[in-house]
Design a protein around this motif. Structure first.
Motif, PDB file in Angstrom:
ATOM      1  N   PRO A  85     -12.384 -45.773 -39.183  1.00 10.91           N
ATOM      2  CA  PRO A  85     -12.047 -45.119 -37.674  1.00 10.91           C
ATOM      3  C   PRO A  85     -10.586 -44.759 -37.354  1.00 10.91           C
ATOM      4  O   PRO A  85     -10.132 -44.061 -36.672  1.00 10.91           O
ATOM      5  CB  PRO A  85     -12.547 -46.471 -36.859  1.00 10.91           C
ATOM      6  N   CYS A  86      -9.579 -45.170 -38.322  1.00 11.11           N
ATOM      7  CA  CYS A  86      -8.277 -44.847 -38.225  1.00 11.11           C
ATOM      8  C   CYS A  86      -7.439 -45.009 -39.474  1.00 11.11           C
ATOM      9  O   CYS A  86      -8.054 -45.835 -40.408  1.00 11.11           O
ATOM     10  CB  CYS A  86      -7.616 -45.893 -36.943  1.00 11.11           C
ATOM     11  N   PRO A  87      -6.353 -44.577 -39.535  1.00 11.17           N
ATOM     12  CA  PRO A  87      -5.487 -44.794 -40.679  1.00 11.17           C
ATOM     13  C   PRO A  87      -5.237 -46.154 -41.181  1.00 11.17           C
ATOM     14  O   PRO A  87      -4.834 -46.605 -42.293  1.00 11.17           O
ATOM     15  CB  PRO A  87      -4.147 -43.901 -40.504  1.00 11.17           C
ATOM     16  N   CYS A  88      -5.173 -47.113 -40.315  1.00  8.00           N
ATOM     17  CA  CYS A  88      -4.687 -48.616 -40.872  1.00  8.00           C
ATOM     18  C   CYS A  88      -5.759 -49.187 -41.303  1.00  8.00           C
ATOM     19  O   CYS A  88      -5.646 -50.239 -42.038  1.00  8.00           O
ATOM     20  CB  CYS A  88      -3.882 -49.482 -39.466  1.00  8.00           C
ATOM     21  N   ALA A  89      -7.057 -48.702 -41.160  1.00  6.29           N
ATOM     22  CA  ALA A  89      -8.325 -49.376 -41.797  1.00  6.29           C
ATOM     23  C   ALA A  89      -8.429 -50.629 -41.777  1.00  6.29           C
ATOM     24  O   ALA A  89      -8.670 -51.358 -42.881  1.00  6.29           O
ATOM     25  CB  ALA A  89      -8.378 -48.494 -43.244  1.00  6.29           C
ATOM     26  N   SER A  90      -8.249 -51.219 -40.798  1.00  7.02           N
ATOM     27  CA  SER A  90      -8.508 -52.715 -40.475  1.00  7.02           C
ATOM     28  C   SER A  90      -9.862 -53.212 -40.726  1.00  7.02           C
ATOM     29  O   SER A  90     -10.947 -52.643 -39.879  1.00  7.02           O
ATOM     30  CB  SER A  90      -7.976 -53.192 -39.072  1.00  7.02           C
TER      31      SER A  90
ATOM     32  N   GLU B 276      -2.155 -41.715 -33.247  1.00  5.98           N
ATOM     33  CA  GLU B 276      -2.287 -41.680 -34.648  1.00  5.98           C
ATOM     34  C   GLU B 276      -4.023 -41.704 -34.950  1.00  5.98           C
ATOM     35  O   GLU B 276      -4.402 -41.008 -35.869  1.00  5.98           O
ATOM     36  CB  GLU B 276      -1.923 -42.937 -35.338  1.00  5.98           C
ATOM     37  N   ARG B 277      -4.478 -42.371 -34.283  1.00  2.80           N
ATOM     38  CA  ARG B 277      -6.044 -42.415 -34.262  1.00  2.80           C
ATOM     39  C   ARG B 277      -6.825 -40.949 -33.992  1.00  2.80           C
ATOM     40  O   ARG B 277      -7.654 -40.606 -34.816  1.00  2.80           O
ATOM     41  CB  ARG B 277      -6.703 -43.369 -33.248  1.00  2.80           C
ATOM     42  N   ARG B 278      -6.108 -40.330 -32.892  1.00  4.31           N
ATOM     43  CA  ARG B 278      -6.804 -39.051 -32.570  1.00  4.31           C
ATOM     44  C   ARG B 278      -6.366 -37.995 -33.758  1.00  4.31           C
ATOM     45  O   ARG B 278      -7.167 -37.109 -34.193  1.00  4.31           O
ATOM     46  CB  ARG B 278      -6.257 -38.512 -31.341  1.00  4.31           C
TER      47      ARG B 278
ATOM     48  N   ALA C 220      -8.528 -55.482 -34.477  1.00  6.84           N
ATOM     49  CA  ALA C 220      -7.357 -55.704 -34.950  1.00  6.84           C
ATOM     50  C   ALA C 220      -6.516 -54.380 -35.359  1.00  6.84           C
ATOM     51  O   ALA C 220      -5.470 -54.514 -36.238  1.00  6.84           O
ATOM     52  CB  ALA C 220      -7.506 -56.667 -36.407  1.00  6.84           C
ATOM     53  N   CYS C 221      -6.733 -53.483 -34.886  1.00  9.46           N
ATOM     54  CA  CYS C 221      -6.134 -52.147 -35.155  1.00  9.46           C
ATOM     55  C   CYS C 221      -4.771 -51.925 -34.642  1.00  9.46           C
ATOM     56  O   CYS C 221      -4.576 -52.306 -33.431  1.00  9.46           O
ATOM     57  CB  CYS C 221      -7.033 -51.034 -34.625  1.00  9.46           C
ATOM     58  N   THR C 222      -3.804 -51.500 -35.621  1.00 10.20           N
ATOM     59  CA  THR C 222      -2.534 -51.481 -34.900  1.00 10.20           C
ATOM     60  C   THR C 222      -2.243 -49.926 -35.028  1.00 10.20           C
ATOM     61  O   THR C 222      -0.744 -49.700 -34.606  1.00 10.20           O
ATOM     62  CB  THR C 222      -1.472 -52.101 -36.229  1.00 10.20           C
ATOM     63  N   CYS C 223      -3.020 -49.111 -34.877  1.00 11.97           N
ATOM     64  CA  CYS C 223      -2.499 -47.439 -34.645  1.00 11.97           C
ATOM     65  C   CYS C 223      -2.409 -47.383 -33.402  1.00 11.97           C
ATOM     66  O   CYS C 223      -2.974 -47.838 -32.469  1.00 11.97           O
ATOM     67  CB  CYS C 223      -3.766 -46.720 -35.439  1.00 11.97           C
ATOM     68  N   SER C 224      -1.748 -46.487 -33.168  1.00 14.21           N
ATOM     69  CA  SER C 224      -1.231 -45.754 -31.898  1.00 14.21           C
ATOM     70  C   SER C 224      -2.519 -44.896 -31.718  1.00 14.21           C
ATOM     71  O   SER C 224      -3.104 -44.291 -32.529  1.00 14.21           O
ATOM     72  CB  SER C 224       0.054 -44.804 -31.675  1.00 14.21           C
TER      73      SER C 224
HETATM   74 ZN    ZN Z   1      -6.125 -48.494 -36.721  1.00 17.25          ZN
END
Ligand code: ZN
Length: 506
Positions: free
Chosen positions: A349-354, A367-369, A360-364
């Motif tokens: 779902p996002c670049p941090c790939a938690s 960044e996600r968009r 637990a996602c740390t992306c802004s």
């Molecule tokens: Zn993330």
């Protein structure tokens, strides 16, 4: 004799074309001239043939030799002409009788030591020889089982040029190669191994039943790859014609296992996101090789971490997937390969790939968009099914502990649904719901208005495009086929909508 002729086969894509090899010898300064659009590899053939003839115990003629390959306008690529060139030279210099080679087809590369080496593309070459009415073909022993898939021609297998010379001279005839029984196909990954993930399991079942492209999102470890790998096992096995077609592609690609020379099951190709355009689509120098897209013909092309693929690569996939074929252009010529593959994309779902998912996602948000927008556009627009998988612990808890259904059980439902669709579509040239053009969908198989209410509302408020509306209809028909209904009802429309309007979808 100073003039001899024999036959070999050139390849354009997965189609073989007969090539006549003529050798003429004349008095004069000893040299070898090769004419008829040979590529660099074919030109080097002369050196291999010379060394191989000497090492086979014969003499390479000390004459002025002209070798012609015709039709002259067709580009000749690869090393598969070596054996035919050697046979024609030997016939022209009376080492073997001319009549022993003038109807014979020979395929194979020669080693300098006189060995006959395996080549790519033997199956399409032998098919072409059989279709052209030839009765006998000599192939490298390494390719003999593959060649013998073609029943209508006698296959002679050779390990060395010396064996071929002894055969042609009538001293020690080669015997017809008989293919051994095909080994049982190795067990495919089973859906019974996937615990939980009811929505993901449902999605691959629907994808298999309707031939729909599929987009899976979810955190690492949610089982995206496991599910994708199990899609080919849900598809019907390849019939004889399809098996030969897919096998021919793998033969030209050089990915056919020698011990199991017939591809009988839909294949699974999973190129890495760092793969080059050539390895994904096709290309290479010399003889053009089909890429992962073509090797997935009648099977599944899986792009894991899809947003990591270069945008240009993803955009390049769109047209071939729609057309079902791809043409690759190279300086040496062009080649067309079939590529009617089913696409499965997977993304975090996002670049941090938690692995714990959104919690637990740390992306802004930006960044996600940005990450998700990498997949937007024409390719994603062609995907009917979009499913967001929850993290696996939550999924297992949600789905309880009932033993998961096996591939055999689900494949049975898929087969029944496909049969229902095929019957409805008979006479249209289409076989699965994903192929139905929008116009036919709305005119010929219109769904009653009351069932469509939810979808129409989504269309009105802009949550669904017109194209998206058609995609919902296609999926609804597949759900209806799976449920044994004759026409989709409101339930099927609602479920199809749910598989279209996913949170993460761009
Ligand atoms: Zn993330």
């Amino acid at each position: 004799m100073t003039l001899a002729r024999t036959w070999s086969v050139g390849l354009a894509g997965v189609h073989g074309a007969m090539v006549e090899v003529e050798v003429d010898m004349a008095a004069g300064v000893p040299q070898v001239v090769l004419v008829g659009l040979p590529d660099a590899v074919v030109r080097q053939s002369v050196d291999r043939v010379r060394a191989a003839i000497v090492n086979a115990g014969a003499t390479f003629p000390h004459r002025r030799i002209t070798i012609g390959l015709s039709p002259a306008a067709m580009p000749k690529q690869g090393s598969g002409f070596d054996l035919a060139l050697a046979a024609a030279v030997l016939a022209a210099s009376d080492v073997v009788p001319g009549h022993s080679v003038d109807r014979l087809v020979l395929l194979g590369e020669l080693g300098l030591d006189g060995s006959v080496r395996g080549i790519r593309g033997v199956l399409p070459a032998v098919l072409a020889a059989a279709r052209a009415g030839h009765r006998q073909v000599v192939v490298p022993a390494a390719n003999a089982d593959e060649a013998a898939l073609v029943d209508s021609i006698e296959v002679l297998a050779a390990k060395t040029l010396a064996e071929v010379v002894a055969h042609l001279a009538g001293r020690a005839p080669l015997t017809r190669h008989v293919r051994g029984p095909l080994p049982p196909a190795p067990p495919a990954p089973d859906l019974g191994d996937v615990v939980g993930q009811a929505s993901g399991r449902r999605a691959v079942e629907v994808a298999a039943a309707g031939g729909h492209h599929l987009f899976l999102t979810g955190p690492p470890g949610a089982g995206k790859t496991m599910l994708a790998e199990r899609l080919p096992g849900l598809l019907p096995p390849l019939d004889e014609e399809a098996a030969l077609e897919v096998t021919a592609i793998h033969s030209v690609a050089g990915t056919l296992p020698a011990e199991a020379p017939l591809v009988r099951r839909p294949t699974f190709e999973a190129p890495h996101h760092s793969a080059t355009m050539a390895s994904l689509i096709g290309g290479g120098s010399g003889q053009i090789r089909p890429g992962a897209l073509c090797r997935a013909h009648r099977g599944v092309l899986f792009l894991d971490e899809a947003p990591e693929f270069p945008r240009a690569v993803l955009d390049t996939l769109r047209q071939p997937l729609e057309r079902g074929s791809v043409t690759i252009h190279r300086a040496a010529g062009s080649a067309t390969f079939p590529c009617r593959a089913q696409l499965v994309l997977a993304a975090n779902p996002c670049p941090c790939a938690s692995a714990a998912g959104d919690a637990a996602c740390t992306c802004s948000a930006l960044e996600r968009r940005r990450y998700q927008s990498r997949l937007s556009g024409p390719l994603l627009d062609r995907i009917d099914l979009r499913v967001d998988l929850p993290p696996v612990t939550r999924a297992a808890w949600l789905d309880g502990v009932a033993p998961p259904e096996t591939t055999a059980v689900v494949a049975g439902r898929v087969a029944a649904a496909r049969a229902a669709a095929a019957e409805r579509l008979s006479g249209t040239g289409l076989s699965v719901n994903s192929q139905i053009p929008g116009r036919l969908l709305r005119e010929r198989w219109a769904v009653p208005r009351p069932s469509l209410r939810l979808a129409e509302r989504a269309l009105e408020r802009g949550a669904l495009s017109v194209r998206g509306f058609d995609r919902v209809l296609r999926v609804a028909w597949t759900l209806s086929d799976l449920a044994g209904r004759t026409v989709p009802g409101a339930d099927e429309i609602a479920e199809a909508l749910g598989m279209r309007l996913q949170r993460v979808a761009a």
